[in-house]
Every structure is written in C-alpha cells, then in structure tokens.
Design a protein around this motif. Structure first.
Motif, mmCIF file in Angstrom:
data_model
loop_
_atom_site.group_PDB
_atom_site.id
_atom_site.type_symbol
_atom_site.label_atom_id
_atom_site.label_comp_id
_atom_site.label_asym_id
_atom_site.label_seq_id
_atom_site.Cartn_x
_atom_site.Cartn_y
_atom_site.Cartn_z
ATOM 1 N N GLY B 37 -30.088 30.464 -7.824
ATOM 2 C CA GLY B 37 -30.831 30.484 -7.222
ATOM 3 C C GLY B 37 -31.131 29.248 -6.538
ATOM 4 O O GLY B 37 -30.788 28.865 -4.797
ATOM 5 N N LYS B 40 -28.101 24.702 -7.946
ATOM 6 C CA LYS B 40 -26.922 23.932 -7.896
ATOM 7 C C LYS B 40 -25.073 23.731 -8.475
ATOM 8 O O LYS B 40 -24.799 22.767 -7.959
ATOM 9 C CB LYS B 40 -27.121 24.428 -9.725
ATOM 10 N N SER B 41 -25.164 25.529 -7.358
ATOM 11 C CA SER B 41 -23.354 25.211 -8.051
ATOM 12 C C SER B 41 -22.786 24.957 -6.658
ATOM 13 O O SER B 41 -22.655 24.851 -6.018
ATOM 14 C CB SER B 41 -23.580 26.971 -8.444
ATOM 15 N N THR B 42 -23.542 24.654 -5.509
ATOM 16 C CA THR B 42 -24.009 24.454 -4.248
ATOM 17 C C THR B 42 -23.526 23.033 -3.960
ATOM 18 O O THR B 42 -22.364 22.119 -3.962
ATOM 19 C CB THR B 42 -24.978 25.044 -3.204
HETATM 20 N N1 LIG Z 1 -20.335 31.791 -0.569
HETATM 21 C C1 LIG Z 1 -21.605 31.846 0.236
HETATM 22 N N2 LIG Z 1 -22.304 32.647 1.186
HETATM 23 C C2 LIG Z 1 -23.641 33.087 0.915
HETATM 24 N N3 LIG Z 1 -24.811 31.890 0.546
HETATM 25 C C3 LIG Z 1 -24.604 31.527 -0.477
HETATM 26 C C4 LIG Z 1 -22.586 31.410 -1.152
HETATM 27 N N4 LIG Z 1 -22.828 31.290 -1.897
HETATM 28 C C5 LIG Z 1 -24.351 30.854 -2.447
HETATM 29 N N5 LIG Z 1 -25.289 31.524 -1.121
HETATM 30 C C6 LIG Z 1 -26.704 31.030 -2.202
HETATM 31 O O1 LIG Z 1 -26.956 29.831 -1.495
HETATM 32 C C7 LIG Z 1 -27.927 29.828 -3.095
HETATM 33 C C8 LIG Z 1 -27.571 28.938 -3.603
HETATM 34 O O2 LIG Z 1 -26.497 29.543 -5.044
HETATM 35 P P1 LIG Z 1 -26.143 28.486 -6.118
HETATM 36 O O3 LIG Z 1 -25.735 27.565 -5.439
HETATM 37 O O4 LIG Z 1 -24.627 29.418 -6.510
HETATM 38 O O5 LIG Z 1 -26.905 28.499 -6.877
HETATM 39 P P2 LIG Z 1 -26.948 27.964 -8.519
HETATM 40 O O6 LIG Z 1 -26.010 27.726 -8.798
HETATM 41 O O7 LIG Z 1 -28.312 27.647 -8.393
HETATM 42 O O8 LIG Z 1 -27.957 29.844 -9.421
HETATM 43 C C9 LIG Z 1 -28.134 31.517 -3.374
HETATM 44 O O9 LIG Z 1 -28.993 31.339 -2.477
HETATM 45 C C10 LIG Z 1 -27.328 32.082 -2.980
HETATM 46 O O10 LIG Z 1 -27.113 33.370 -2.739
#
Ligand SMILES: Nc1ncnc2c1ncn2[C@@H]1O[C@H](COP(=O)(O)OP(=O)(O)O)[C@@H](O)[C@H]1O
Ligand SMILES: [Mg+2]
Lengths: 482, 253
Positions: B37, B40-42
């Motif tokens: 969370g 990273k993926s973002t």
């Molecule tokens: N489509 C979305 N809508 C709302 N919140 C999102 C969405 N995608 C990711 N998030 C939020 O953005 C944050 C970062 O997520 P993410 O980038 O997936 O983290 P990681 O890859 O580091 O685990 C998290 O709090 C997640 O809940």
C-alpha cells in the motif's frame, strides 16, 4: 491465420464502410409498388413457365392476408411496400454466353468488392455466382462443376433448365406461407443461386454467391436452394454489400437446404449490408428466413454466420432434424454498433431419434445498439435421445448498448438432454491497458479482444472468408471505444 | 534514461504519490521496496500511463522525451515495459499472436518492416529458452488458466521479445517458488546490457539475491524515504519495515 492478422489490424484504423460506392449503370426496372401486375411483370421479364407464375401469385395472395411480425426485439418505422421497386436489373444482355461478355462496369464493381469473375485469376477453387440487385450476372466454373454432376447456376436459369428439380424442392423446406417475408419473397423473388449435388459427390470446390444491392429504392429478394443427395457434400458461402444511402432498403431473402441421407451441407454467411450511419440514418432491413432439413439419417447441416451489417437484422437459420442421427449446427457472431439492431438466433427442431444440435452464439454490442439472441430448441415426442448444447455469450463495449438472450426450450421426450449456457462480459479497461502497454493501440486492442471472443465461430469459416470476416469485425467496431 | 522529478499522483481525489524523485541511467538496476500500500504499483502504473491516475505535479523524462505527454502505447513503443503484478487474461487470443502484434506494432513505430513468420519464430525460440517457457503455453489463450508462475514467466518472455530500454517489474517475484524465481532472475540477468535499465519492484529482498541491484529505494506513504545499495535491502530483511516506518513517522511528526 496468424500471418494475415497484421494486415487485418492495419486495416482496422483505416476505413469505415468501404463498400458504400454506387455503380453508375443503366437499369431495367419495374414500376414502383407491389400489385398482382408487379408479380406478373417479374415473371414475364424472366420468361417463366406458367407453374412458376402460379406459385408466385398464390404466394402474393397469401401475403395480402398476412401482417408484418411484431415480436422481434427491434424497432423501425413502418415499411411502405408500395414505395419499393421490386425488380431492377442492370441493362446488359442477361445471362451472357460467356464470362467474357459481362459488362466491364459490372466486372469492375465486383472486382472492387474483391470478387473476381475471371476464372483464371482465382487461385483457390471457389466458384462464384454474382448477383446484382435482382439478377445474377455471372456464374463461374459452371462447366468444371457439371463434369462431376454438380449444378451451380442462378435461380432464373434453374427454373428454365431444371424445372423438375425446382418444382420438387422450391418451397419444400420454407413454404411460401411460412411467414410474412417468405410470402413476399415467394411472390417477387428475382434471382439467387441453385446448387444441386448428386448422390455420392463431394463438391470439388467451395460454392459462393455474392449479393450486391446497387440501385436506389429497390428491395432485394433473393432465393437460394441447395439440395445435397445421399452422401453428397458441399460448402457454400454467401457474402453481401450495399451502397451507403440515406433511406432504408429492404432485403428479404429465403434460403432452403435439403440434406439427404449422410449428406453434409456447410453454409457460411458474411453479412455486411450497409448498416446505416452513426446517427442511425439509412441502412438495410435484413429480414431473412433460412432453413434446412436433414431429411435422411446421419445428415448434417451447419450454419455459420458473421453478421456485421444491416441496420436491422431479423434472422434465424434453422435445422429440422428429421433423419435419425442427423446433426444441426449453428455458429454465429453478430456485431451491432451505433444504432444497429439485431434479433438473431436459430431453431433446432429435433424430430428423429438420436439427433444432435449445437448452438454457439457470440453477440457483440457497441454504441447504442441492441443485440438479441433468440433461439428455440424443440424435441418432439418421438425424438428419443436427442441432444442439444447451446452456448450464448455476449460482449459489451460501453454501457449504452444492450444484449438480450431469449432461449426457448420445448421438450416432449424425457430422454432428451438440453444444455444451455450463457455469459455476459464487458471488455475490461484492464485488458485494453494491458494491450496499450505492449504498444497496441486501443482500436487494435478491441479488434484483438473481439476476434478472440468470436474465435470459436470464426474457426468454422472457410479460410478465405475467415480473414475477410476478421477484418469486418474490426472495422464495424471502429470508434466504439475510448 | 529516466528522470522523475517531484512526481505526485492521485486516484479518485486520493493522493498516493507525494513527490517522487528518481534518476535511472543506462545499465543500472534499481530496486524499489516498501510495505504493502505504499504506492509501488501506483508508481509503475503512472509511468506506464494508466488513465485512472491523475498526475498532479512533477515531470518525467524518458530517453529525452516528456514521458507524461506520450500515450501508453507510445511509451511502450519508445521502450518502456511493465511486467504487471496481475497480468490480465485475453480469451481466444493466443500468446504467440498477441506478442506478434506487439512486436510488429513496435517495429512499425520505429519504421521497420514487420518480421516475417520465420524470423519471428526464430526469435521466439531463442527467447523461450531464456525463460524456460513451453511452446504449448504460448499457443494457449493469453494468460487464460495459467498458473501464477506461468503468468509471471510469460511477462518476462514478452519483455525478452520486446527488448525494452527500461523494464519495470512489479512484484514479478511474488507467488513464485524458488525454481521459478531463479528462472525469472536468470532471464533478467541475461537480458541486461549496458544500454538498458531495470526498475525492480519487490516486497521481499529474496529476489535481490538473484537480481543484484545497483540501488535500493524504500517507498513509504508515497515517498522515497531511504535510498542505498543492496546493503539496505539486507538491513530491511533483518529488521523488517517497521523500523523504517517508525523512523519516518517520527521524522514527519
Ligand atoms: N484504483 C484505486 N482506487 C483507490 N485507491 C487505490 C487504487 N489503486 C490503489 N489505491 C490505493 O493506493 C495506495 C497504493 O497502492 P499500490 O500502489 O497498489 O501499493 P503497493 O503496490 O505499494 O502495494 C493504497 O492505499 C491503495 O489502496
Ligand atoms: Mg503492488
């Protein structure tokens, strides 16, 4: 098919309805409107025998007593049957003696559509009957086919040359009185194709008819009859296009197939009539009745259709499974975009014992279109051990379109096994983004995903048609996403 | 090659990336670690151009171009590749066909002729060996019914076929057993040249035993809070993320 894929994808981005041109050619037309005189006019134009005129007149009189069906899930303004021209023939010597005598303008028209009427030019063995408006202008490979006893000619010619066969089989599967449009067709049909495959003959090439509407304000009413005697085999293809016009044009065809003992008929259609413009203006009303009968044991009839065109499609290619152990198949891809409406499906009528049917329907809806699958599986009291499997999948592009499934099942024998599966899915943004990330743009991604969705049906098409059909799917969905 | 400057991005009004700075040069391998969370993926998605995310601030330069101005497909064709954390399935489209489309789209963009069937096949055979992937898998519908490991290997295979300048691997290691992990890492190591670069996103340091990074960054709450060498990853493994979280939360308080 992998090779061609790239070309197909390239073309996706290039064109809209590319068959929308008009050929400027003088035509011989019937006066506008429908009356007993119109029927007599058409019959006289074709120099028909008395029995044929009698058949037409009977159908016409019956039609007068009928009403247009209202049950399909489609909406359109009332059709004024007096405003249609029922016969239009390009002015050339009808039925030229040899392929060399065809009007060059017509030859060019078909070449523009990718249909060569030049036998030498055809690499793969596909015989073509080319029909423009109300008449057949050319049939290729007739001689070669006649060597093995296969008759492949226009319906007009068949009425003159093979009256005994026509009298025996015309209307034997689809009676003139079957429905409103079959009655109309039986009264005014002007041409079409006739195929006869005698006992034990495997037709040495694909047979195909290419239908082209050219003239304005005309209706097209073609008639196709395919007879496969015992142990005969034929694969038949049908393609069609029309110019872009603002007014709707009516196309009401009838196709009949007879498959006797152990005979097999594969009938493939790529339907690409003009669908109307983005606002829903113009386009073909495609009201078609197609039916085959497996009259003997172990006979098989397969319908494969790729429906991308027409503003309205109303069509249910059906199989009457009369012979024991006979098999009926229906493979369909129906695409609707913009304001197109399709109500299509099949009827599998199980009468014989141990009969089997298989239905695979893939509906793809985009824009503001409506796409309905309507299918009947009926098992009669004496049809022991009948089997049916139906798979109806819908794919939605966007949220302004509709997909509907109307399966009707009537089983009167408790040994029957009837299975029906249905799914609805949407093209996901995830899928599109994944493609984008690999360098594939959205339009191309949609084409790829849609062709994947329709693959099971596309695989049923003969090679030549499959490539054409893939391109069509892509083109007809252009601009529907993003 | 990639210069990220004060990148901020949000989704549905929610601020996720809060000012990322990162500089990647040709030949380098960077690892991004961080708790679930943290964004990273973002970051990976924003770089690849996913429309759901809104970039609110900052710049990204890729190969001298303004990355944020490019469409996702053009970013890909310029040489940016993302191995997805969750690869999607496309029923009815064979992996082979899909990759062929991708490869030829890229070639077209670069002004090259499409590969003919024989060339493509040769290329494919070679890359298949690299990630120990089977022909039968590639004939099947893209990712449909693939195991987790097969999906991830398929991502690396596509990467090999597309020969990107910068490859972002988003948790390619998660869900892999040790053999699959070795295969994936081996693939990356063989594809590594002095001209390309990798951004390896991972949750665990395990992968970094096989793909040795030049730099390790820790992402937490949308910021890079620590940067170092692979020693940093080792330290994280021993101490867990909690010590960094505690430190950072204290700094920010
Ligand atoms: N489509 C979305 N809508 C709302 N919140 C999102 C969405 N995608 C990711 N998030 C939020 O953005 C944050 C970062 O997520 P993410 O980038 O997936 O983290 P990681 O890859 O580091 O685990 C998290 O709090 C997640 O809940
Ligand atoms: Mg993640």
């Amino acid at each position: 098919m992998h090779e061609e894929n790239d070309d197909i994808l390239e073309q996706v981005t290039s064109s809209e309805y590319k068959y929308g041109f008009v050929t400027d050619i003088e035509a011989d037309e019937a006066p506008r409107g429908l009356s007993e005189d119109t029927v007599r006019f058409i019959s006289a134009k074709k120099n028909e025998p008395a029995w044929m005129l009698a058949y037409r007149l009977k159908a016409y009189k019956h039609w007068l007593t009928m009403e247009e069906p209202k049950w399909p899930n489609v909406e359109y303004p009332p059709i004024n049957y007096q405003d249609i021209i029922y016969y239009s023939a390009p002015k050339q010597k009808i039925a030229p003696d040899s392929l060399d005598d065809i009007d060059p303008e017509l030859r060019k028209t078909f070449e523009k559509l990718g249909i060569s009427l030049n036998e030498q030019k055809r690499l793969s063995g596909v015989a073509v009957d080319a029909v423009i408006d109300s008449v057949s202008v050319a049939t290729t490979f007739k001689e070669e086919l006649s060597k093995v006893g296969v008759i492949f000619c226009s319906m007009s010619e068949a009425i003159q040359e093979h009256p005994e066969l026509i009298q025996k089989y015309l209307g034997s599967v689809v009676p003139a009185t079957d429905n409103y449009f079959t009655a109309l067709n039986s009264a005014v049909f002007s041409d079409g194709s006739f195929c006869f495959i005698p006992k034990g003959v495997r037709c040495p090439m694909e047979l195909s008819t290419y239908f082209r509407i050219n003239a304005a304000n005309t209706g097209q009413f073609e008639r196709t009859l395919i007879v496969a005697e015992d142990e005969a085999y034929v694969s038949y293809l049908e393609g069609c296009t029309a110019p872009m016009r603002d007014e709707n044009q009516l196309h009401a065809a009838v196709v009949e197939i007879v498959a006797m003992e152990k005979a097999e008929v594969k009938y493939s259609t790529v339907q690409n009539w003009y669908p109307g413009d983005k606002e829903g203006k113009g386009g073909i009303f495609n009201f078609v009745t197609k039916r085959g009968i497996c009259s003997g044991a172990h006979a098989k009839i397969s319908w494969t259709q790729v429906e991308t065109g027409s503003s309205i499609t109303w069509k249910y290619p059906s199989v009457i499974l009369k012979g024991d152990y006979s098999i009926g198949e229906f493979y369909s891809v129906a695409v609707t975009n913009n304001f197109q409406q399709a109500d299509t499906g099949t009827k599998m009528i199980h009468l014989g014992k141990n009969t089997k049917s298989r239905i695979v329907s893939k509906g793809i809806s985009a824009g503001k279109s409506q796409n309905s699958y309507r299918g009947l599986v009926s098992v009669a009291k004496n049809a022991g051990n009948a089997r049916n499997f139906s798979q109806c999948d819908s794919l939605l592009l966007g949220d302004k379109c509709g997909a509907h499934t109307f399966p009707y099942i009537e089983v009167k024998n408790n040994t029957a096994v009837v299975e029906h599966e249905a799914t609805t899915s949407k093209i996901g943004e995830d899928q599109i983004f994944y493609c984008n990330q690999r360098g594939i743009d959205t339009e191309t991604a949609v084409a790829l995903i849609v062709n994947g969705f329709a693959k099971e049906v596309m695989n049923q098409l003969p090679m030549e048609f499959a490539v054409e059909a893939q391109k069509l799917l892509a083109i007809s969905l252009e601009g529907s996403v993003g | 090659m990639l210069k990220i400057n004060n990148l901020q991005a949000s989704i549905e009004e929610k601020e996720i990336l809060k000012g990322i700075n990162l500089d990647i040069k040709p030949g380098e391998i960077h690892a991004i670690m961080g708790p679930n969370g943290s964004g990273k993926s973002t970051l990976a998605s924003v770089l690849a151009g996913r429309a759901d995310y809104e970039v609110t601030e900052g710049t990204v330069e890729f190969m001298g171009k303004d990355l944020l101005e490019l469409s996702p497909e053009d970013r890909a064709k310029e040489g940016l590749f993302l191995a997805f954390q969750y690869p999607v399935e496309i029923p009815g489209v064979s992996t082979t066909n899909f990759i062929k489309s991708a490869v030829n789209e890229k070639r077209k963009y670069l002004g090259l002729e499409p590969l003919d069937a024989a060339q493509f096949l040769r290329n494919m055979k070679e890359k298949m060996k690299l990630v120990e992937i089977d022909q039968s898998l590639l004939s099947r519908s893209l990712n449909e019914g693939f195991s987790g490991g097969e999906k991830k290997r398929n991502e690396i295979f596509q990467m090999a076929m597309l020969d990107p300048k910068l490859a972002i691997l988003d948790e390619t290691d998660s869900g892999l057993d040790i053999d699959a992990l070795r295969i994936v890492a081996n693939g990356v190591n063989q594809l590594r040249t002095k001209d390309n670069a990798f951004l390896v996103v991972t949750h665990y340091q395990r992968l970094l035993d096989y793909i040795v990074p030049d730099f390790v960054h820790v992402l937490y709450k949308g910021r890079i809070v620590r940067s170092g060498t692979k020693e940093l990853a080792k330290e994280l493994e021993v101490k867990g993320y909690d010590f960094i979280k505690a430190e950072v939360d204290q700094e920010m308080a």
